[in-house]
Each structure stands twice: as structure tokens, then as C-alpha cells.
Motif scaffolding. Structure first.
Motif, PDB file in Angstrom:
ATOM      1  N   GLY A  75       0.647   3.779  15.945  1.00 39.73           N
ATOM      2  CA  GLY A  75      -0.675   4.206  15.495  1.00 39.73           C
ATOM      3  C   GLY A  75      -1.774   3.324  16.042  1.00 39.73           C
ATOM      4  N   VAL A  82      -6.869   0.184  12.286  1.00 42.89           N
ATOM      5  CA  VAL A  82      -6.015  -0.923  11.835  1.00 42.89           C
ATOM      6  C   VAL A  82      -5.021  -1.333  12.936  1.00 42.89           C
ATOM      7  CG1 VAL A  82      -4.311  -1.599  10.100  1.00 42.89           C
ATOM      8  CG2 VAL A  82      -6.332  -0.279   9.429  1.00 42.89           C
ATOM      9  N   GLU A 125       0.666   5.679  20.292  1.00 44.73           N
ATOM     10  CA  GLU A 125      -0.308   6.547  19.619  1.00 44.73           C
ATOM     11  C   GLU A 125       0.072   8.013  19.852  1.00 44.73           C
ATOM     12  OE1 GLU A 125      -3.075   6.548  17.552  1.00 44.73           O
ATOM     13  OE2 GLU A 125      -3.083   8.707  17.980  1.00 44.73           O
ATOM     14  N   ALA A 126       0.018   8.797  18.780  1.00 43.03           N
ATOM     15  CA  ALA A 126       0.405  10.206  18.874  1.00 43.03           C
ATOM     16  C   ALA A 126      -0.561  11.019  19.732  1.00 43.03           C
ATOM     17  CB  ALA A 126       0.467  10.813  17.473  1.00 43.03           C
ATOM     18  N   GLY A 168     -18.379   2.241   6.842  1.00 45.71           N
ATOM     19  CA  GLY A 168     -18.920   0.958   6.404  1.00 45.71           C
ATOM     20  C   GLY A 168     -17.793  -0.067   6.378  1.00 45.71           C
ATOM     21  N   ARG A 177     -18.049   5.847  13.657  1.00 41.86           N
ATOM     22  CA  ARG A 177     -16.625   5.492  13.818  1.00 41.86           C
ATOM     23  C   ARG A 177     -16.209   5.416  15.290  1.00 41.86           C
ATOM     24  NH1 ARG A 177     -12.658   6.435   9.508  1.00 41.86           N
ATOM     25  NH2 ARG A 177     -13.768   6.567   7.552  1.00 41.86           N
ATOM     26  N   LYS A 229       2.735   9.671  22.024  1.00 43.81           N
ATOM     27  CA  LYS A 229       3.965   9.103  21.450  1.00 43.81           C
ATOM     28  C   LYS A 229       3.922   9.250  19.931  1.00 43.81           C
ATOM     29  CE  LYS A 229       6.010   7.903  25.185  1.00 43.81           C
ATOM     30  NZ  LYS A 229       7.230   8.614  25.574  1.00 43.81           N
ATOM     31  N   CYS A 245       5.610   9.153  16.689  1.00 40.76           N
ATOM     32  CA  CYS A 245       6.846   8.626  16.117  1.00 40.76           C
ATOM     33  C   CYS A 245       7.360   9.611  15.054  1.00 40.76           C
ATOM     34  CB  CYS A 245       6.555   7.258  15.494  1.00 40.76           C
ATOM     35  SG  CYS A 245       7.982   6.558  14.681  1.00 40.76           S
ATOM     36  N   ASP A 257       0.312   3.968  11.120  1.00 45.72           N
ATOM     37  CA  ASP A 257       0.163   5.380  11.487  1.00 45.72           C
ATOM     38  C   ASP A 257      -0.472   6.218  10.377  1.00 45.72           C
ATOM     39  OD1 ASP A 257       2.552   4.836  10.152  1.00 45.72           O
ATOM     40  OD2 ASP A 257       3.716   6.374  11.176  1.00 45.72           O
ATOM     41  N   ASP A 287      -3.698   2.379   5.934  1.00 44.93           N
ATOM     42  CA  ASP A 287      -3.481   3.525   5.043  1.00 44.93           C
ATOM     43  C   ASP A 287      -2.005   3.857   4.878  1.00 44.93           C
ATOM     44  OD1 ASP A 287      -6.168   3.753   4.673  1.00 44.93           O
ATOM     45  OD2 ASP A 287      -6.339   5.825   5.377  1.00 44.93           O
ATOM     46  N   GLY A 313     -15.693   1.779  -0.124  1.00 37.12           N
ATOM     47  CA  GLY A 313     -15.833   1.633   1.332  1.00 37.12           C
ATOM     48  C   GLY A 313     -14.936   0.512   1.824  1.00 37.12           C
ATOM     49  N   GLY A 364     -11.205   0.894   2.383  1.00 35.61           N
ATOM     50  CA  GLY A 364      -9.864   1.244   2.871  1.00 35.61           C
ATOM     51  C   GLY A 364      -9.579   0.631   4.228  1.00 35.61           C
ATOM     52  N   ALA A 365     -10.501   0.838   5.171  1.00 37.68           N
ATOM     53  CA  ALA A 365     -10.309   0.255   6.500  1.00 37.68           C
ATOM     54  C   ALA A 365     -10.362  -1.266   6.399  1.00 37.68           C
ATOM     55  CB  ALA A 365     -11.367   0.773   7.459  1.00 37.68           C
ATOM     56  N   GLY A 366     -11.240  -1.754   5.515  1.00 40.82           N
ATOM     57  CA  GLY A 366     -11.369  -3.204   5.342  1.00 40.82           C
ATOM     58  C   GLY A 366     -10.066  -3.843   4.889  1.00 40.82           C
TER      59      GLY A 366
HETATM   60  C1  LIG Z   1     -14.333  10.384   3.353  1.00 42.40           C
HETATM   61  C2  LIG Z   1     -13.828   9.008   3.689  1.00 42.40           C
HETATM   62  C3  LIG Z   1     -14.725   7.967   3.846  1.00 42.40           C
HETATM   63  C4  LIG Z   1     -14.255   6.676   4.121  1.00 42.40           C
HETATM   64  N1  LIG Z   1     -15.152   5.669   4.273  1.00 42.40           N
HETATM   65  C5  LIG Z   1     -14.718   4.408   4.488  1.00 42.40           C
HETATM   66  C6  LIG Z   1     -15.635   3.333   4.639  1.00 42.40           C
HETATM   67  O1  LIG Z   1     -16.854   3.525   4.628  1.00 42.40           O
HETATM   68  N2  LIG Z   1     -15.126   2.091   4.804  1.00 42.40           N
HETATM   69  C7  LIG Z   1     -13.784   1.836   4.846  1.00 42.40           C
HETATM   70  O2  LIG Z   1     -13.380   0.657   4.981  1.00 42.40           O
HETATM   71  N3  LIG Z   1     -12.891   2.837   4.748  1.00 42.40           N
HETATM   72  C8  LIG Z   1     -13.320   4.113   4.575  1.00 42.40           C
HETATM   73  N4  LIG Z   1     -12.432   5.133   4.484  1.00 42.40           N
HETATM   74  C9  LIG Z   1     -11.000   4.825   4.648  1.00 42.40           C
HETATM   75  C10 LIG Z   1     -10.679   4.621   6.125  1.00 42.40           C
HETATM   76  O3  LIG Z   1     -11.090   5.752   6.872  1.00 42.40           O
HETATM   77  C11 LIG Z   1      -9.180   4.394   6.303  1.00 42.40           C
HETATM   78  O4  LIG Z   1      -8.761   3.402   5.395  1.00 42.40           O
HETATM   79  C12 LIG Z   1      -8.885   3.925   7.726  1.00 42.40           C
HETATM   80  O5  LIG Z   1      -9.308   4.879   8.680  1.00 42.40           O
HETATM   81  C13 LIG Z   1      -7.378   3.700   7.868  1.00 42.40           C
HETATM   82  O6  LIG Z   1      -7.112   3.278   9.162  1.00 42.40           O
HETATM   83  P1  LIG Z   1      -5.637   3.306   9.732  1.00 42.40           P
HETATM   84  O7  LIG Z   1      -5.741   2.766  11.122  1.00 42.40           O
HETATM   85  O8  LIG Z   1      -4.711   2.698   8.755  1.00 42.40           O
HETATM   86  O9  LIG Z   1      -5.246   4.860   9.773  1.00 42.40           O
HETATM   87  P2  LIG Z   1      -5.884   6.011  10.650  1.00 42.40           P
HETATM   88  O10 LIG Z   1      -7.331   5.794  10.869  1.00 42.40           O
HETATM   89  O11 LIG Z   1      -5.461   7.288  10.003  1.00 42.40           O
HETATM   90  O12 LIG Z   1      -5.174   5.870  12.062  1.00 42.40           O
HETATM   91  C14 LIG Z   1      -3.823   6.201  12.233  1.00 42.40           C
HETATM   92  C15 LIG Z   1      -3.553   6.347  13.722  1.00 42.40           C
HETATM   93  O13 LIG Z   1      -2.166   6.602  13.901  1.00 42.40           O
HETATM   94  C16 LIG Z   1      -1.971   7.765  14.680  1.00 42.40           C
HETATM   95  N5  LIG Z   1      -0.734   8.373  14.184  1.00 42.40           N
HETATM   96  C17 LIG Z   1      -0.547   9.077  13.048  1.00 42.40           C
HETATM   97  N6  LIG Z   1       0.735   9.425  12.911  1.00 42.40           N
HETATM   98  C18 LIG Z   1       1.380   8.924  13.996  1.00 42.40           C
HETATM   99  C19 LIG Z   1       2.749   8.955  14.407  1.00 42.40           C
HETATM  100  N7  LIG Z   1       3.681   9.578  13.697  1.00 42.40           N
HETATM  101  N8  LIG Z   1       3.081   8.337  15.574  1.00 42.40           N
HETATM  102  C20 LIG Z   1       2.121   7.679  16.323  1.00 42.40           C
HETATM  103  N9  LIG Z   1       0.812   7.638  15.960  1.00 42.40           N
HETATM  104  C21 LIG Z   1       0.456   8.244  14.810  1.00 42.40           C
HETATM  105  C22 LIG Z   1      -3.205   8.612  14.451  1.00 42.40           C
HETATM  106  O14 LIG Z   1      -3.428   9.515  15.525  1.00 42.40           O
HETATM  107  C23 LIG Z   1      -4.294   7.534  14.350  1.00 42.40           C
HETATM  108  O15 LIG Z   1      -4.771   7.153  15.611  1.00 42.40           O
HETATM  109  C24 LIG Z   1     -12.873   6.435   4.243  1.00 42.40           C
HETATM  110  C25 LIG Z   1     -11.965   7.489   4.110  1.00 42.40           C
HETATM  111  C26 LIG Z   1     -12.435   8.772   3.843  1.00 42.40           C
HETATM  112  C27 LIG Z   1     -11.440   9.880   3.701  1.00 42.40           C
END
Ligand SMILES: Cc1cc2nc3c(=O)[nH]c(=O)nc-3n(C[C@H](O)[C@H](O)[C@H](O)COP(=O)(O)OP(=O)(O)OC[C@H]3O[C@@H](n4cnc5c(N)ncnc54)[C@H](O)[C@@H]3O)c2cc1C
Length: 431
Positions: free
Chosen positions: A15, A19, A38-39, A51, A112, A132, A134, A166, A315, A325, A327-329
Motif C-alpha cells: 500500500g 501512511v 501498490e494495487a 488536515g 490530498r 500489485k 496483494c 493497505d 487505517d 482529523g 486518522g492519517a496522523g
Molecule cells: C471523509 C474523511 C475525511 C478525513 N479527513 C482526515 C483529516 O482531515 N485528517 C486525517 O488525519 N485523516 C483524515 N481522514 C482519514 C484518512 O483519510 C485516513 O486515515 C488515511 O488516508 C489512511 O491512510 P492509509 O495510507 O492508511 O490508507 P489509504 O489512504 O487507504 O491508502 C491505502 C493504499 O493501499 C493501496 N491498497 C489497498 N489495498 C491494497 C492491496 N490489497 N494491495 C496493494 N495495495 C493496496 C491503496 O490503493 C492505497 O494507495 C479522513 C477520512 C475520511 C473518510
């Protein structure tokens, strides 16, 4: 983070979202060999704002990626203005403002795609593998200390340690849970999202100054989070609507339900009928087809984010309601912490499992605290907190919500982790 000596192990990240890429950048800068799977066909993000709280913004600076993110935008994206709360119904008077400890509390409010571009530019393109997806993770048939990733295209990749970044629908989570995964739950909340030119809103008579600070408009069972991006030219709008009569996870959505769909502006206007004048202006100026998001969460919480040589972050581990705000943090904290531990001078292939267990031991209570707090803070915005719909007093409830999220001693966590690894005998105490 400074570069360490090369390691005797290889890391595979599943992923390449916010993150996964933060972790890849941190590991690479520390000299650890890493590949990202990355998928999608390319790294990419949705057309919306995000944010990044002060806790995570500080870590991006520490990793050395914040400048390349800020180079892609203006200095206005880094804000020390706190957060303003207003009733969404009635006259929109400011009822509470989160004070900041300027300049330590700078938050990033940014598109973003721009944010991700900055991260991508900090990662060597040679480590990225696209298309890719997974589909499963298994133990290596030849080496019990290695793990095999299986991809949808039929190929595989073996690594010493797998980081599952992911996202909420993680495929790696199944391995960590021991074979079946029932943690993806509908939160009974939906969100309507749109980007609107600020000039358009002002021309339509918007009275609230949306550039003063990011703003939450609160109301019964619903709220809006609004902040400017692109040097105050664009207003990012997220309008939430929740149901409080169903517990999280009780309502199962039909298999294969889309997370995102496009709805009519009229549908959104109906949801917020009777709200105040500036909300009416926002809704009138939304695109004809705003996006509607199903907000899923990881619930009930995992007991452990790690199993063997496999670990979850972001996530995939603790997808939460986005009401702080944060989750990403939290994912950025995970990424930073894991990179610090994996690149520690005493970390070798022999005790990766210990390192991942200690990561989980320290990250789990913190991330789950933020998970709970995000849910409870949403309840406050939506009239279900201790002061209900007494909007002039909800500030008393909100005052306690953000500080523990924004102020956390990550360096202290690294020190505790090293002590724990010494106690386990994984790291050798320096005499
Ligand atoms: C409406 C909304 C508003 C938000 N606002 C905020 C905010 O203001 N501040 C904040 O901190 N957080 C916010 N969040 C939360 C934040 O968006 C997430 O916590 C963050 O994007 C998680 O990042 P991640 O990299 O863990 O997952 P993701 O961003 O989901 O990235 C996962 C990656 O893995 C890839 N992937 C998925 N499955 C596979 C697989 N099987 N094999 C290979 N690759 C795969 C995907 O294509 C993607 O590139 C918000 C969420 C929502 C829904």
C-alpha cells in the motif's frame, strides 16, 4: 532521521497511500532496504483536502519530507490558527476556539494530491511496484522467518518483514488476525464532500470568514468540517450525517456496496434542510454531483497489530471516524515509530518479531485512544456530548478533546521501546 548502517533484512510495504509512503520515505532516509507494492497503476489521492494535526506535522518535519510537501503549495497551508466551532443552525456565532501553542501547534491543511506528491518526491521511484494488489500473505515455505506476498497478477514477493499499509479494506489484516477478518464495520455515518472556489461563496453572500481558521459547523446528528486549501482559494467541505439509533457494526451493508457514489446536490440540500444561512450558501454552491462516502471503521479493535514478521499500520490497523482529523496522523505516527525501531542500530533480522510486538504494544493503546476520542468528539459536534445541543457550552466538552492527540511524546515512546527490547533480550544493553 539520520541514515543508519545497512540492515540484514528487507522490508516490503503493501500500500502506497499516505501512511505507506511516509514509512517508505522514513525507512529509505534511514538506510533500510524497502519496496512498496501498490494495487493502483500509480500513487494517487482523491480530489479533497486533508488536515494533518500538529503531532503528525512535527513528525513529517523530523522525517525530512515536510519541506518538499510545502514547496508544492504556499506557506498558508501550515496554519497556527487553531479551530473554530460554530452552530450550523441559527446565526453561526463562534462558540469555541481551540487555542494553539504557536508555533509548535502548526497544522497542515492541504489538497490530498499535493500532499501525496510531496511524499512521492521523497521516495526513490525504483522501490515502487504498481499493479500489485496483494490478495494474501503466507509464511515462506523455505524460511520460517520470511513471509510471502501473493498478488492478484499471480506473482509473489518474499520479504523478511511485511508492513500492511493497505488501508481500511486491508488484505494483510487477515494474516494478522489468523485467517479471517470480520473487522470492517459501517460506522452509520456518511459524508458528502466537495471543493468550492471561495470567491464563489463570497459572491453568494457568505458571511463567515472561512479563512480565519478551519471551522466546524455543529448541529443535531450532523456537522460540517470546512477549511481553505490552495492558498485560501478553494474551500474543502465535508458534511457528515450520522445515525445514533444503530450501534457501530450492527448494520451490515450489502456485500460489494460502493464506498463512494455521486449524488445530486438536491439530495444533499434535503439532508441539511433548515440549517443556517451560510450552510445554505455552501450547499447551493456545491458541484451538481457531490460525492457521498460510506465511512467504515475497524471495529471491534484488533488486540494486536502484529503477528510474526507481519505488522499493520494506518487505517489497516485502526481505521477510525475522522472527527478529530487524526486518522492519517495516527498512521504517520505508526510509520515514524516503525521506521525508528526498524532502523535502530541494534535491530537485526534475528529479532524482527520482538520489534514488531513492541511496536504493537506501544502503538495500540495510543491509536485506540484516538479511535475512541474521534467517535466521542463527533458525538459532541452532533449534540450527543455531555452538554447536548447547548452549543454555547459544548466548548467545555471540546476543550479536553484535542490536546492528548496533538501533544504526544514520540521520542519518549522510542526510549520505552528500546528499554522493552532490552528487557526481552532482543537488544543488548550497552555497558
Ligand atoms: C471523509 C474523511 C475525511 C478525513 N479527513 C482526515 C483529516 O482531515 N485528517 C486525517 O488525519 N485523516 C483524515 N481522514 C482519514 C484518512 O483519510 C485516513 O486515515 C488515511 O488516508 C489512511 O491512510 P492509509 O495510507 O492508511 O490508507 P489509504 O489512504 O487507504 O491508502 C491505502 C493504499 O493501499 C493501496 N491498497 C489497498 N489495498 C491494497 C492491496 N490489497 N494491495 C496493494 N495495495 C493496496 C491503496 O490503493 C492505497 O494507495 C479522513 C477520512 C475520511 C473518510
Amino acid at each position: 532521521m539520520t541514515a543508519q548502517a545497512r540492515k540484514d533484512f528487507e522490508v516490503a510495504i503493501v500500500g502506497g497511500g499516505v501512511v505507506g509512503l511516509t514509512c517508505a520515505a522514513a525507512l529509505q532516509k534511514a538506510g533500510v532496504s524497502v519496496k512498496v507494492f501498490e494495487a493502483a497503476a500509480a500513487f494517487g489521492e482523491i480530489g479533497a483536502g486533508i488536515g494533518i494535526g500538529p503531532n503528525a506535522a512535527r513528525l513529517l518535519q523530523e522525517i525530512g519530507v515536510l519541506d518538499s510537501i510545502l514547496q508544492r503549495t504556499g506557506p498558508d497551508e501550515l496554519k497556527t490558527t487553531g479551530f473554530i466551532f460554530r452552530p450550523g443552525v441559527g446565526d453561526h456565532r463562534a462558540v469555541y476556539r481551540i487555542p494553539t501553542r504557536d508555533p509548535d501547534d502548526a497544522q497542515l491543511f492541504i489538497h490530498r494530491a499535493t500532499f501525496l506528491d510531496g511524499l512521492v518526491s521523497s521516495v526513490d521511484p525504483a522501490i515502487a511496484h504498481f499493479h500489485k494488489r496483494c490478495v494474501s500473505v503466507t509464511d515462506s515455505p523455505t524460511n520460517p522467518k520470511r513471509v510471502v506476498l501473493h498478488f492478484l497478477d499471480g506473482t509473489t514477493h518474499e520479504a523478511d518483514v511485511v508492513l500492511g499499509a493497505d488501508g481500511i479494506k486491508s488484505s494483510v489484516r487477515k494474516y494478522v488476525l489468523g485467517g479471517s477478518d470480520d473487522r470492517l464495520s459501517f460506522s452509520n455515518t456518511v459524508a458528502y464532500r466537495a471543493l468550492i472556489p471561495y470567491d464563489k461563496l463570497k459572491a453568494a453572500g457568505m458571511k463567515t470568514d472561512l479563512t480565519e481558521a478551519p471551522t466546524c459547523f455543529m448541529g443535531p446528528d450532523k456537522h460540517f468540517i470546512i477549511f481553505p486549501i490552495n492558498n485560501n482559494e478553494t474551500i474543502n467541505v465535508v458534511a457528515f450525517a450520522a445515525r445514533y439509533d444503530i450501534p457501530i457494526g450492527a448494520e451490515k451493508l450489502p456485500e460489494g456496496s460502493p464506498t463512494v457514489e455521486y449524488v445530486t446536490r438536491e439530495e444533499v440540500k434535503k439532508v441539511y434542510e433548515g440549517w443556517g444561512p451560510d450552510i445554505a450558501i455552501l450547499l447551493d454552491n456545491m458541484p451538481e454531483k457531490p460525492s457521498k462516502w460510506i465511512i467504515n471503521v475497524v471495529h471491534p479493535p484488533l488486540k494486536n497489530y502484529a503477528k510474526g514478521q507481519v505488522v499493520l499500520l494506518g487505517d489497516a490497523a485502526h481505521g477510525m471516524l475522522p472527527h478529530l482529523g487524526a486518522g492519517a496522523g495516527q498512521g504517520i505516527e505508526d510509520a515514524y515509530f516503525l521506521a525508528r525501531l526498524l532502523s535502530h542500530p541494534e535491530t537485526t533480522a534475528d529479532h524482527l518479531e520482538d520489534v514488531l510486538q513492541v511496536y504493537s504494544q506501544l502503538r495500540h493503546p495510543r491509536a485506540q485512544m484516538v479511535w475512541e476520542r474521534s467517535r466521542n468528539t463527533g458525538r459532541i459536534y452532533e449534540g450527543h456530548g455531555p452538554h447536548g445541543q447547548d452549543w454555547d457550552r459544548v466548548g467545555e466538552d471540546l476543550a479536553r478533546a484535542y490536546p492528548p492527540v496533538w501533544h504526544h511524546d514520540m521520542e519518549g515512546d522510542v526510549e520505552v521501546a528500546v528499554t522493552l527490547l532490552r528487557e526481552r533480550g532482543a537488544f543488548q544493553a550497552v555497558v
